[in-house]
Motif scaffolding. Structure first.
Motif, short mmCIF file in Angstrom:
data_model
loop_
_atom_site.label_atom_id
_atom_site.label_comp_id
_atom_site.label_asym_id
_atom_site.label_seq_id
_atom_site.Cartn_x
_atom_site.Cartn_y
_atom_site.Cartn_z
N ASP A 124 -14.31 -21.60 -16.61
CA ASP A 124 -13.94 -22.21 -15.19
C ASP A 124 -13.39 -23.38 -15.17
OD1 ASP A 124 -14.41 -19.73 -14.23
OD2 ASP A 124 -16.51 -20.33 -13.29
N GLU A 125 -13.96 -24.73 -15.62
CA GLU A 125 -13.21 -25.76 -15.64
C GLU A 125 -11.98 -26.10 -16.41
OE1 GLU A 125 -17.56 -28.97 -15.77
OE2 GLU A 125 -16.85 -27.80 -17.62
N GLU A 127 -9.89 -23.60 -16.73
CA GLU A 127 -9.00 -23.05 -15.97
C GLU A 127 -8.59 -23.91 -14.63
OE1 GLU A 127 -10.48 -19.02 -15.07
OE2 GLU A 127 -10.38 -18.63 -17.03
N SER A 128 -9.60 -24.45 -14.00
CA SER A 128 -9.27 -25.17 -12.82
C SER A 128 -8.51 -26.42 -13.25
CB SER A 128 -10.54 -25.73 -12.20
OG SER A 128 -11.38 -24.64 -11.78
N PHE A 129 -8.77 -27.05 -14.31
CA PHE A 129 -8.16 -28.34 -14.78
C PHE A 129 -6.59 -27.93 -15.25
CE2 PHE A 129 -6.61 -30.73 -18.72
CZ PHE A 129 -6.99 -31.84 -18.04
N LYS A 131 -4.99 -25.21 -14.04
CA LYS A 131 -4.12 -25.17 -12.41
C LYS A 131 -3.82 -26.44 -11.84
CE LYS A 131 -6.45 -20.64 -11.70
NZ LYS A 131 -7.09 -19.93 -10.88
N LEU A 132 -4.56 -27.47 -12.03
CA LEU A 132 -4.50 -28.83 -11.37
C LEU A 132 -3.15 -29.42 -11.84
CD1 LEU A 132 -7.89 -30.14 -10.77
CD2 LEU A 132 -6.56 -29.34 -9.06
#
Length: 143
Positions: A124-125, A127-129, A131-132
């Protein structure tokens, strides 16, 4: 980390990643490469062959800078420049076997770099990274 230091952190990470790549490439016998040289070889591996103007756009450099970079790669035996049959002033660029070997080595090193980069991150980290980062990239595309 304070928000105002985020650009500095990105710059520092970029420098560390470049040093990592340079060290690993030198260990495999590939020396004196700027990141733009690697970008050219990468683009040619994706596209097969490209015209100088296409390549310039793909690596975000002007045509004269791309020409200088490409000539060095040709001199070192990584690429071949073939005149266009329609206009001798235009040249097709394509990888030689040495250029393909470089890309193979770089792929392996890049996998190692990515493993190091994301060490300790959850899925999840990651994927979030990503996306940012995409969001930041788009912010600069619109300026």
């Amino acid at each position: 980390m304070e928000i105002k230091n985020s650009i500095s952190a990105v710059s520092h990470i970029h420098s560390l990643a470049a040093d990592f790549l340079e060290k690993k490439l030198k260990a495999q016998g590939f020396k004196n490469f700027a990141s733009s040289h690697g970008n050219i070889l990468f683009q040619l591996s994706i596209n097969g062959q490209m015209m100088m103007g296409e390549l310039s756009k793909a690596i975000n450099r002007n045509k004269s800078t791309t020409t200088v970079l490409a000539r060095k790669l040709e001199k070192e035996g990584f690429i071949e420049m073939i005149p266009s049959p329609n206009d001798k002033r235009n040249k097709f660029l394509l990888l030689t076997q040495k250029g393909k070997d470089y890309n193979k080595a770089l792929t392996e090193i890049s996998n190692e770099l990515q493993t190091t980069f994301f060490k300790g991150f959850s899925k999840d980290e990651k994927e979030s990274f990503c996306k940012l980062l995409e969001k930041i990239d788009k912010n600069f595309e619109n300026t």
